[in-house]
Design an enzyme around this catalytic site. Structure first.
Site, short mmCIF file in Angstrom:
data_model
loop_
_atom_site.label_atom_id
_atom_site.label_comp_id
_atom_site.label_asym_id
_atom_site.label_seq_id
_atom_site.Cartn_x
_atom_site.Cartn_y
_atom_site.Cartn_z
CG HIS A 190 18.55 -26.75 59.62
ND1 HIS A 190 19.10 -27.53 58.63
CD2 HIS A 190 17.47 -27.42 60.07
CE1 HIS A 190 18.37 -28.62 58.47
NE2 HIS A 190 17.38 -28.58 59.34
CG ASP A 208 12.96 -27.28 59.94
OD1 ASP A 208 13.00 -28.16 59.05
OD2 ASP A 208 13.79 -27.21 60.85
#
Length: 502
Positions: free
Chosen positions: A190, A371
């Site tokens: 990420h 996410d």
């Protein structure tokens, strides 16, 4: 006991839990954050590599000029601090031989004021290997790897939770601490640009692509901390009035704290923070927790909802190519979308937990799945002209967790009834299993739409969202001024301003 502690240090240094940038914090914490014991050991080193080599040599019984060993005698007069390190001396003029004399005097019992010796800005205190005081008998857990971590994700095997590692509460605060290195899957995969307008890359390690803790991880950290602190079922807590204040960049080993305080009307407040280099508290997110009330299961008609998505269906490769194009780089562990049904008012994504994120258990709100659900917001803006847009979390009205997120799921994202467009959009999101039963509900999820130019939908620069001020008990000019300035920064709509005054 001293040998056991040295072995613990060697283990964490071999694992790479600390790097050379942590040396100042290590020296400061060992000197000021620990009670001096009778048996003492000191090392005169500059890097973590030198520290590991010095400890390994000492453990092997080899002579080392930079390792000082001593035992403080009882009932005798202790030595004084060497010249040059007294209360009126300037330690910055000391050379290596002076520091060697100081360390030898300390292991012999001299009362060294380590805090005073750190001139200028003090380093931060960090979590370090603890004294091996307590001896307990444990059965060998053959389900865990022998390297002290859970699989390849770097979470300590003794951690309370993958995102909430240890209870570090004291008389001042109830809190939990997590030690992140940046190698965890939810950080390594990420990465976002360090500067607006640039494109991050998940694998090249460039300094302009930095690992950032996903916003959804804060929610699981708060929920897990509440369960640890107050007990109850894993689904017994819901969140409300959550806000993200600034991104948490983990480009070096970092201790992140989740603090809890009780509310007078019931429930808990949470705050996710770290300590800056100057020791100041840097808050990244906060919100409220309350006991969830039992409610009947809610089931959605997934086929009917898919039929309402009036845009094209995108495959995973297309989705993540678009996200990469606007500067959001996701590695294999965070590419959970299999396909995305787009629409002007609603989008749906078929999700599957990536294999790279499935090695670690213990989550209720798995960061990879939640996410990926946020990635589905891409489908709401797929038909807009120009550069594709996605949503950056800003605030959340309420989150309920009827059950844990399964390994395969559907994310249903739609504009909320009180959404009025602009730079800040309000969304509702449901995460369902394959039968349509709702596992997670997010309501009043405020996001800032952004593209790869480093700006919001209205052309404003992207910057960490400021928290909406808490209203005072009565009229307050400063509070009103804060609200007006928030509107001027386009961080609050006129309707949100009115609600804040209600």
């Amino acid at each position: 006991m001293l040998c056991a502690l040295a072995e613990r240090w060697v283990d964490v240094l071999r694992r790479g839990d600390y790097d050379d940038t942590d040396m100042g914090a290590i020296a400061y914490t060992t000197g000021t954050g620990r009670t001096p014991m009778t048996e003492r050991l000191a090392c005169l080193v500059r890097t973590t590599g030198e520290l590991r080599e010095a400890l390994e040599s000492w453990l092997r019984g080899e002579p080392a000029v930079d390792v000082f060993r001593g035992k403080v005698p009882r009932g005798v007069e202790l030595p004084d601090v060497p010249a040059g390190f007294g209360p009126h001396d300037d330690p910055t003029t000391a050379d290596r031989r002076d520091w060697a004399r100081l360390l030898q005097s300390w292991v012999d019992g001299a009362p060294v004021d380590w805090d005073r010796l750190h001139t200028g800005r003090h380093p931060r205190r960090i979590a370090l290997p603890t004294y091996p005081f307590r001896l307990r008998r444990y059965w060998v857990d053959t389900t865990r790897p022998a390297n002290g971590t859970n699989g390849t994700n770097g979470t300590p095997a003794s951690a309370l939770h993958p995102l909430v590692h240890t209870n570090t509460s004291d008389l001042n605060e109830h809190r939990y601490t997590s030690h992140f290195t940046g190698r965890e899957f939810f950080l390594a995969d990420h990465r976002v640009p360090a500067r607006a307008g640039e494109t991050a890359t998940a694998s090249d390690g460039r300094p302009d692509a930095v690992p950032v803790l996903p916003a959804v991880a804060y929610l699981e950290m708060a929920r897990a901390a509440a369960v640890q602190a107050a007990g109850g079922d894993e689904h017994a807590w819901s969140l409300e009035s959550a806000s993200w204040l600034r991104p948490l960049v983990v480009d070096r080993a970092t201790d992140v704290h989740t603090a809890l305080t009780t509310r007078s009307g019931g429930g808990l407040d949470y705050e996710v923070y770290a300590e800056g280099d100057d020791g100041a508290r840097v808050v990244f997110g906060r919100g409220r927790l309350r006991r969830a009330t039992a409610a009947p299961a809610e089931r959605l008609d997934l086929a009917a909802l898919r039929a309402q998505c009036d845009g094209p269906v995108l495959d995973a490769e297309t989705c993540y190519a678009r996200l990469t194009g606007i500067g959001m780089a996701y590695g294999p562990a965070l590419r959970g979308i299999e396909r995305l049904h787009t629409g002007s008012r609603q989008s749906m994504a078929r999700l599957k937990l990536p294999a790279a994120a499935a090695r670690e258990s213990g989550y209720v709100l798995h960061p990879a799945m939640l996410d990926a659900a946020l990635h589905a917001t891409l489908g709401l803006f797929a038909d807009e002209p120009g550069t594709p847009r996605t949503a950056l979390p800003y605030a959340l009205g309420e989150l309920a967790v009827p059950r844990a997120v399964p390994g395969t799921a559907w994310a249903v994202v739609r504009f909320a009834e009180d959404d009025h467009g602009g730079a800040v959009r309000r969304l509702d999101l449901d995460l369902c299993d394959d039968d349509g039963e709702v596992c997670v509900r997010l309501r009043g999820f405020s996001v800032r739409t952004a593209d790869g130019s480093g700006t919001t939908a209205d052309g404003e620069p992207i910057r960490p969202a400021a928290q909406t001020p808490e209203p005072p008990s009565g009229p307050d000019d400063a509070y009103l001024l804060d609200l007006i300035e928030a509107i001027g920064r386009r961080e609050m709509s006129a309707d949100e301003f009115k609600r804040s005054l209600a």
